[in-house]
Enzyme design. Structure first.
Site, PDB file in Angstrom:
ATOM      1  N   ARG A  16       7.661  34.016  -7.225  1.00 56.54           N
ATOM      2  CA  ARG A  16       6.270  33.535  -7.360  1.00 56.54           C
ATOM      3  C   ARG A  16       5.535  33.491  -6.021  1.00 56.54           C
ATOM      4  O   ARG A  16       4.720  32.596  -5.768  1.00 56.54           O
ATOM      5  CB  ARG A  16       6.246  32.161  -8.032  1.00 56.54           C
ATOM      6  CG  ARG A  16       6.750  32.142  -9.452  1.00 56.54           C
ATOM      7  CD  ARG A  16       6.691  30.737 -10.037  1.00 56.54           C
ATOM      8  NE  ARG A  16       7.668  29.871  -9.389  1.00 56.54           N
ATOM      9  CZ  ARG A  16       7.664  28.551  -9.464  1.00 56.54           C
ATOM     10  NH1 ARG A  16       6.723  27.936 -10.155  1.00 56.54           N
ATOM     11  NH2 ARG A  16       8.580  27.840  -8.848  1.00 56.54           N
ATOM     12  N   ILE A 436      -4.481  14.563 -23.217  1.00 55.09           N
ATOM     13  CA  ILE A 436      -3.701  15.473 -24.046  1.00 55.09           C
ATOM     14  C   ILE A 436      -2.202  15.271 -23.869  1.00 55.09           C
ATOM     15  O   ILE A 436      -1.413  15.659 -24.719  1.00 55.09           O
ATOM     16  CB  ILE A 436      -4.097  16.935 -23.744  1.00 55.09           C
ATOM     17  CG1 ILE A 436      -5.593  17.125 -24.006  1.00 55.09           C
ATOM     18  CG2 ILE A 436      -3.311  17.912 -24.593  1.00 55.09           C
ATOM     19  CD1 ILE A 436      -6.040  16.705 -25.394  1.00 55.09           C
ATOM     20  N   HIS A 699      -8.664  23.493 -16.280  1.00 59.77           N
ATOM     21  CA  HIS A 699      -8.216  24.697 -15.583  1.00 59.77           C
ATOM     22  C   HIS A 699      -9.097  25.009 -14.377  1.00 59.77           C
ATOM     23  O   HIS A 699      -8.918  26.031 -13.726  1.00 59.77           O
ATOM     24  CB  HIS A 699      -8.188  25.887 -16.540  1.00 59.77           C
ATOM     25  CG  HIS A 699      -7.155  25.736 -17.620  1.00 59.77           C
ATOM     26  ND1 HIS A 699      -7.395  25.034 -18.770  1.00 59.77           N
ATOM     27  CD2 HIS A 699      -5.868  26.165 -17.704  1.00 59.77           C
ATOM     28  CE1 HIS A 699      -6.307  25.055 -19.532  1.00 59.77           C
ATOM     29  NE2 HIS A 699      -5.375  25.726 -18.903  1.00 59.77           N
TER      30      HIS A 699
END
Length: 759
Positions: A16, A436, A699
């Site tokens: 990554r 959430i 986001h």
């Protein structure tokens, strides 16, 4: 000789590297030239890993998303992002995520563009925007730079671009503009691009039109015909690329388009290959995607060779071989995995190994099987090992699926009765506020998890760290004044992997990362066998959180369809059967939570829609077993237990009746980036249950204002009654930091108070 090629390679790096460099750049810890240097180094490394094939893709690398790259290449940049600075890369990041850096001194932040799923994958793309003022102009500098860079490395290359019709199809008109009317503005820019590419000396250009595997109206089919007849006057050889499914009624169209070659997905459209061979003109190349680019299972090379041999005898040099689609959707290199069980590891193939398989198939066809006898024997041993392994099959689990009844999927009472019982039990205000599920995964949390896995701290020490983090989350929610709490999920590495680690039939990697969007990477667990739940997975953590507050704390679970769609799934039985096994396992957890006194339980089905087949004619079959699986998971509880579910970034208007059939008491959805447009469906569909339209785009690092949240809820209230509206972010908060989360949630709570006072 057969030509081998690749449609695209993972861009994130084997560990990554791109993710970490991007995030350093956004934090202003490094300068742009350091980001560019890392990108160049990754590209060179990835080209080197593809040396075993004949044509290496160029243009598949992206800093965020290939569709966003195409928008910038075509000059289709939202007006709000134009002329902010002269730095194209920073403007690019603003479109993707709202701002370029976390600490932008000029506060040049904008509303990020919408993000949605790339066909039926878990990759997200940035949606192109169109309106009556849309025009196009070419800026191919990045693609041309990468071509030069690759040529200097002595690579034989094939640039990759998204085709003009698919590009328009992927976008969204922000007014009454007919997207197809823009094609005739767009084609001259593609023609100019072809001219620039001709000047680089390349021979082949891969042009992706995956919409050919979807149901197209006559207008869209005609657009493809018009586009490629307009663009055919080029010295470039065009390889038209399709993937993810069958061509069906578009098969003849694809074969007839004036291009030099056609790629089809021979994993998902294997039965169409003979028809394509018959229909494809004899001067055209046929590229077959014979290595699965969407899953991690080793290819049965003997079986594939037996199938390919007569095709090669027929087509000879006209036959090209490739993976079925871009390898963006699988991890980079299996050799990085040093902790996998050796038997299970022998069943897998990641991006590098898939290209090795491709090269081996070509070698066998070109020179005969005798030159690859050893490799074929090793491959057969691995295939047979998996097929015959006792670790794969569990008869008790299979029997339990056979014993599922319709009654298991039904609540005791209709929602109207449950609603009254739940309102009295929880006594919530209008516009109740909640989140959430997850809160920021801090460095301290990640370090504790890392230390525990490395046996540097004991299980008891790890539990104490996690309990302290849960206590902090509860205290923050008390301070903020939220109505419904969550425990924050500090103990969870990932919403799917966490559960998979506690279920049978799962395997896990160290470095099996794939890109979801931008710098967001996921490490999908691998379902290799039958699934069951040996013991409770979340009860202890939720009960601890509930012991710290009088406010209700939601139990947080991932639903069976999402666990399925966000895993690499076994291919030796129907996905529907695997999903029902998952449903029974999560049902057990739901019932244990209720038994322990947890009466609000959220079962996330973030990935419900992305499992839809590409063709609407096949949707109902999928929805039947997907909704059945959710209902089996959720509906064994009492009427007083409130079941929540959550769905992430996806258009769901066309499946709203199926979502209603889930019969969740409360559903939360994304609506912030789309400015509540996703709620348009409620103008016509009377959704029966409560709904929380997400008002905070998690986001993006941007912090929503109180006024913006109030405005969004007012838009929702035009379609839904106030007593059925909840106020919440549009997704979990694990990727954000507390400095962003606390003011954003404070604004959300304040907005809810203002809305109540207005009523």
């Amino acid at each position: 000789m057969i030509t081998t090629h690749n449609l695209g390679f993972p861009r994130i790096g084997k560990k990554r590297e791109l993710k970490f460099t991007l995030e350093k750049y956004w934090k202003k810890d490094i300068k742009q030239n350091e980001l560019l240097d890392t990108a160049a180094s990754l590209r060179q490394e990835h080209w080197q890993k593809q040396k075993q094939i004949d044509l290496v893709p160029i243009g598949d690398f992206s800093f965020y998303d290939q569709v966003l790259d195409t928008s910038f290449m075509l000059g289709n940049i939202p007006k709000r992002a134009q002329n902010i600075t002269n730095n194209t890369l920073d403007n690019y990041f603003r479109v993707a995520r709202g701002r370029s850096s976390h600490n932008d001194p000029e506060c040049t932040c904008i509303q990020a563009s919408e993000m949605t799923k790339w066909f039926d994958t878990n990759y997200h793309y940035i949606v192109p925007e169109f309106d009556k003022n849309t025009c196009f102009s070419l800026d191919a500098s990045r693609l041309l730079e990468q071509i030069t860079e690759a040529q200097q490395q002595d690579n034989k290359i094939k640039p990759v671009i998204i085709g003009p019709v698919t590009y328009l199809w992927l976008g969204k008109a922000k007014d009454e503009t007919n997207k197809l009317k823009l094609l005739y503005k767009l084609l001259p820019v593609y023609a100019e691009l072809f001219t620039r590419l001709e000047q680089t000396g390349i021979e082949w250009l891969q042009i992706d039109e995956p919409i050919l595997t979807t149901e197209l109206s006559n207008e869209w089919q005609q657009a493809l015909i018009d586009a490629y007849h307009t663009l055919q006057n080029t010295s470039l050889k065009l390889l038209l690329t399709t993937y993810f499914g069958e061509l069906q009624e578009n098969l003849q169209l694809a074969c007839d388009l004036p291009v030099d070659g056609l790629h089809i997905d021979a994993i998902n459209a294997k039965d169409e290959v003979p028809t394509v061979i018959d229909c494809l003109p004899s001067h055209k190349i046929l590229s077959l995607g014979i290595i699965n680019g969407r899953n991690i299972w080793k290819t049965d090379l003997t079986e594939t060779l037996n199938w390919l041999t007569p095709l090669y005898e027929q087509l000879q040099e006209r036959l090209w071989l490739a993976p079925s689609c871009s390898l963006l959707h699988v991890p980079v290199d299996l050799e990085n995995e040093q902790k996998l069980d050796n038997e299970i590891k022998s069943w897998f193939s990641f991006a590098v190994q898939k290209l090795d398989e491709l090269a081996l198939l070509a070698l066998a066809l070109n020179k005969g099987n005798d030159c690859v006898v050893t490799q074929l024997a090793e491959n057969k041993a691995a295939i047979d090992s998996r097929k015959n392994s006792k670790r794969v099959h569990n008869q008790a689990t299979k029997n339990r699926v056979l014993e599922i009844t319709d009654e298991m999927g039904n609540r005791h009472s209709q929602y109207s009765k449950r609603e009254d019982i739940q309102r009295k039990k929880f006594n919530l205000p209008l516009y109740p506020t909640t989140t959430i599920g997850s809160f920021p995964q801090t460095l301290e949390i990640r370090q504790a998890r890392k230390d525990f896995r490395a046996h540097l701290i004991s299980e008891e020490q790890y539990r104490i760290v996690m309990q302290n983090e849960i206590k902090n989350c509860i205290n923050e929610q008390e301070t903020l004044g939220l109505d419904i709490f969550v425990h924050g999920e500090p103990e969870r590495n990932d919403m799917v992997e966490y559960f998979g680690e506690q279920l049978t039939g799962y395997a896990f990697t160290q470095f099996g990362w794939v890109q979801s969007y931008g710098s967001r990477c996921v490490k999908p667990p691998i379902i290799y066998g039958d699934i069951s739940r040996p013991k409770p997975m979340t009860v202890e953590w939720i009960n601890y959180a509930q012991s710290l507050t009088d406010k209700p704390v939601k139990g947080m679970l991932t639903g069976p369809v999402t666990i399925l769609n966000w895993s690499f799934v076994r291919d030796d039985q129907p996905r529907s059967e695997t999903c029902l096994q998952l449903a029974l396992a999560i049902r057990d957890e739901v019932l244990d939570l209720e038994k322990s006194g947890v009466y609000m339980i959220q079962i996330d089905e973030a990935a419900l829609r992305e499992g839809l087949p590409l063709r609407k004619s096949q949707w109902q079959s999928y929805l039947d077993w997907a909704i059945k699986s959710f209902r089996i998971t959720a509906n064994g509880v009492k009427d007083e237990t409130q079941i929540h579910t959550h769905m992430c970034y996806s258009e769901f208007n066309d499946i709203i009746s199926s979502i209603a059939d889930m019969d969740a008491d409360v559903i939360t959805i994304e609506t912030s980036r789309s400015d509540m447009e996703l709620l348009d469906v409620f103008d016509e569909f009377q959704y029966p249950n409560d709904i929380g339209p997400g008002v905070y785009d998690i986001h993006s690092p941007n912090i929503p204002s109180v006024d913006s949240i109030v405005d969004l809820i007012k838009k929702a209230r035009q379609r839904l009654p106030a007593e059925r509206l909840w106020v919440n972010p549009d997704c979990g908060l694990k990727t954000r930091n507390w400095d962003e989360v606390k003011p954003a949630l404070a604004n959300m709570v304040e907005a809810s108070k203002i809305l109540r006072e207005a009523i």
